[in-house]
Design an enzyme around this catalytic site. Structure first.
Site, PDB file in Angstrom:
ATOM      1  N   ASP A  70     -18.566   4.232  -2.718  1.00 13.94           N
ATOM      2  CA  ASP A  70     -19.229   5.075  -1.715  1.00 13.94           C
ATOM      3  C   ASP A  70     -19.539   6.497  -2.181  1.00 13.94           C
ATOM      4  O   ASP A  70     -20.287   7.220  -1.514  1.00 13.94           O
ATOM      5  CB  ASP A  70     -18.407   5.101  -0.411  1.00 13.94           C
ATOM      6  CG  ASP A  70     -16.956   5.540  -0.610  1.00 13.94           C
ATOM      7  OD1 ASP A  70     -16.684   6.379  -1.490  1.00 13.94           O
ATOM      8  OD2 ASP A  70     -16.088   5.031   0.140  1.00 13.94           O
ATOM      9  N   HIS A 130     -15.840  -0.209  -9.962  1.00 10.07           N
ATOM     10  CA  HIS A 130     -16.756  -1.215  -9.428  1.00 10.07           C
ATOM     11  C   HIS A 130     -18.186  -0.686  -9.278  1.00 10.07           C
ATOM     12  O   HIS A 130     -18.975  -1.234  -8.509  1.00 10.07           O
ATOM     13  CB  HIS A 130     -16.224  -1.766  -8.098  1.00 10.07           C
ATOM     14  CG  HIS A 130     -14.979  -2.596  -8.276  1.00 10.07           C
ATOM     15  ND1 HIS A 130     -14.096  -2.886  -7.261  1.00 10.07           N
ATOM     16  CD2 HIS A 130     -14.468  -3.187  -9.391  1.00 10.07           C
ATOM     17  CE1 HIS A 130     -13.105  -3.631  -7.737  1.00 10.07           C
ATOM     18  NE2 HIS A 130     -13.304  -3.815  -9.020  1.00 10.07           N
ATOM     19  N   GLY A 189      -4.689   2.998  -0.271  1.00  8.02           N
ATOM     20  CA  GLY A 189      -5.623   2.169   0.483  1.00  8.02           C
ATOM     21  C   GLY A 189      -6.260   1.032  -0.265  1.00  8.02           C
ATOM     22  O   GLY A 189      -7.445   0.765  -0.087  1.00  8.02           O
ATOM     23  N   ASN A 211      -0.263   3.070   2.035  1.00 11.76           N
ATOM     24  CA  ASN A 211      -0.962   1.974   2.712  1.00 11.76           C
ATOM     25  C   ASN A 211      -0.180   1.680   3.997  1.00 11.76           C
ATOM     26  O   ASN A 211       1.039   1.617   3.948  1.00 11.76           O
ATOM     27  CB  ASN A 211      -0.989   0.722   1.808  1.00 11.76           C
ATOM     28  CG  ASN A 211      -2.025  -0.291   2.241  1.00 11.76           C
ATOM     29  OD1 ASN A 211      -2.101  -0.652   3.411  1.00 11.76           O
ATOM     30  ND2 ASN A 211      -2.825  -0.759   1.295  1.00 11.76           N
TER      31      ASN A 211
HETATM   32  P1  OAD Z   1      -9.578  -4.032   0.919  1.00  9.23           P
HETATM   33  O1  OAD Z   1     -10.500  -4.058   2.072  1.00  9.23           O
HETATM   34  O2  OAD Z   1      -9.248  -5.321   0.256  1.00  9.23           O
HETATM   35  O3  OAD Z   1      -8.195  -3.370   1.335  1.00  9.23           O
HETATM   36  C1  OAD Z   1      -8.147  -2.166   2.046  1.00  9.23           C
HETATM   37  C2  OAD Z   1      -6.702  -1.709   2.122  1.00  9.23           C
HETATM   38  O4  OAD Z   1      -6.678  -0.445   2.774  1.00  9.23           O
HETATM   39  C3  OAD Z   1      -5.771  -2.647   2.912  1.00  9.23           C
HETATM   40  O5  OAD Z   1      -4.602  -2.888   2.153  1.00  9.23           O
HETATM   41  C4  OAD Z   1      -5.451  -1.840   4.180  1.00  9.23           C
HETATM   42  O6  OAD Z   1      -4.104  -2.089   4.632  1.00  9.23           O
HETATM   43  C5  OAD Z   1      -5.603  -0.427   3.691  1.00  9.23           C
HETATM   44  N1  OAD Z   1      -5.978   0.560   4.732  1.00  9.23           N
HETATM   45  C6  OAD Z   1      -6.709   0.353   5.844  1.00  9.23           C
HETATM   46  N2  OAD Z   1      -6.859   1.509   6.513  1.00  9.23           N
HETATM   47  C7  OAD Z   1      -6.226   2.471   5.793  1.00  9.23           C
HETATM   48  C8  OAD Z   1      -6.054   3.890   5.947  1.00  9.23           C
HETATM   49  N3  OAD Z   1      -6.565   4.564   6.993  1.00  9.23           N
HETATM   50  N4  OAD Z   1      -5.345   4.537   4.996  1.00  9.23           N
HETATM   51  C9  OAD Z   1      -4.816   3.878   3.937  1.00  9.23           C
HETATM   52  N5  OAD Z   1      -4.960   2.559   3.752  1.00  9.23           N
HETATM   53  C10 OAD Z   1      -5.661   1.854   4.649  1.00  9.23           C
HETATM   54  O7  OAD Z   1     -10.195  -2.970  -0.130  1.00  9.23           O
HETATM   55  P2  OAD Z   1      -9.932  -2.833  -1.696  1.00  9.23           P
HETATM   56  O8  OAD Z   1      -8.517  -3.041  -2.043  1.00  9.23           O
HETATM   57  O9  OAD Z   1     -10.573  -1.557  -2.094  1.00  9.23           O
HETATM   58  O10 OAD Z   1     -15.008  -4.964  -4.800  1.00  9.23           O
HETATM   59  O11 OAD Z   1     -10.792  -4.027  -2.245  1.00  9.23           O
HETATM   60  C11 OAD Z   1     -10.931  -4.196  -3.620  1.00  9.23           C
HETATM   61  C12 OAD Z   1     -12.312  -4.678  -3.948  1.00  9.23           C
HETATM   62  O12 OAD Z   1     -12.621  -5.840  -3.166  1.00  9.23           O
HETATM   63  C13 OAD Z   1     -13.420  -3.709  -3.587  1.00  9.23           C
HETATM   64  O13 OAD Z   1     -13.626  -2.725  -4.574  1.00  9.23           O
HETATM   65  C14 OAD Z   1     -14.601  -4.608  -3.474  1.00  9.23           C
HETATM   66  C15 OAD Z   1     -14.009  -5.758  -2.732  1.00  9.23           C
HETATM   67  O14 OAD Z   1     -14.599  -6.996  -2.955  1.00  9.23           O
HETATM   68  C16 OAD Z   1     -16.288  -5.198  -5.048  1.00  9.23           C
HETATM   69  O15 OAD Z   1     -17.151  -5.149  -4.208  1.00  9.23           O
HETATM   70  C17 OAD Z   1     -16.545  -5.536  -6.475  1.00  9.23           C
END
Ligand code: OAD
Length: 236
Positions: free
Chosen positions: A98, A113, A178, A204
């Protein structure tokens, strides 16, 4: 373990995922309301889909561009940007596309990514940063720009991964913020810091499959927990 003092560390890595931007209004990928709950990545986020229907893939990415363009960095992004100004070395290794870390002022950002704002033409090898919303994917010469994002099935860029590994291996504090820690190879990178003896913090609200690798898990949101961690960070 007690909450460490951020200012006691010399080389800090913030390893961030979609939860970092959740409080800015950018949807996460998994969980309720997640992007991949609503959209099938086989249709919108992989090379075969782009080869079949580039217009539909661009429609999806232009929707995401418009959504993210309306979002501002949150207090957590600002704390990380501030940390880069006052600590000896801060690197952001992010899975996010983003651009909100950069918008908050972080300069040392490695985007594992890719970026929602990057485009490339695989036919000509050109790469550009384009903030137009919507972006016109088809070029005047009939070729297509492709979002410069690591889609499902794509490889990560070697230079970015190498730089991330170097920063993570060399840090004395790694703060994961996160991320669900389920997407590889990104998910395993923080373990390199642990092997090198760094202090490990996870921010998290929920437990993740990697939680056991951390010395301290701060269960709360990015803005709240980064606020606590940065309590001793000098302000202007
Ligand atoms: P996810 O959507 O898999 O996970 C988001 C995480 O953020 C979860 O563990 C939530 O518990 C946590 N979360 C939610 N709200 C929050 C807040 N306010 N503060 C802190 N944490 C919070 O996202 P990613 O782990 O980034 O890749 O996903 C990894 C990759 O999967 C992304 O980069 C994307 C996706 O497919 C591609 O598109 C290549």
């Amino acid at each position: 373990m007690r909450l460490p003092d951020l200012t006691a560390f010399r080389r800090v890595v913030f390893f961030t995922g979609a939860g970092m931007s959740a409080e800015s209004g950018v949807p996460t990928y998994r969980g309720a309301g997640g992007v991949w709950k609503q959209y099938d990545y086989h249709r919108y986020a992989c090379q075969p889909a782009f080869d079949r229907h580039p217009d539909a893939v661009w429609e999806f990415h232009n929707y995401r561009r418009s959504l993210v363009a309306a979002c501002e960095p949150n207090a957590g992004h600002a704390i990380i940007a501030r940390a880069e100004q006052v600590l000896p070395s801060v690197t952001v290794v992010t899975q996010n596309i983003d651009g909100l870390h950069q918008k908050a002022g972080s300069e040392n950002v490695l985007e594992l990514h890719g970026s929602l704002w990057g485009v490339r033409c695989d036919a000509t090898g050109e790469r550009e940063t384009r903030f137009d919303v919507p972006f016109e994917g088809q070029r005047a010469d009939g070729r297509w720009w492709r979002p410069d994002i690591v889609w499902f099935g794509d490889s990560l860029r070697d230079a970015v991964v190498s730089a991330a590994i170097e920063a993570i291996r060399g840090c004395d504090l790694l703060v994961a913020v996160g991320t669900s820690a389920v997407v590889y190879p990104a998910a395993q990178l923080p373990t390199l810091a642990r092997q090198a003896g760094a202090t490990m913090l996870e921010i998290n609200p929920d437990e993740t499959p990697m939680s056991a690798a951390y010395d301290l898990c701060m269960r709360g949101t990015a803005t709240e927990m980064l606020g606590r961690l940065a309590a001793n960070l000098p302000s202007d």
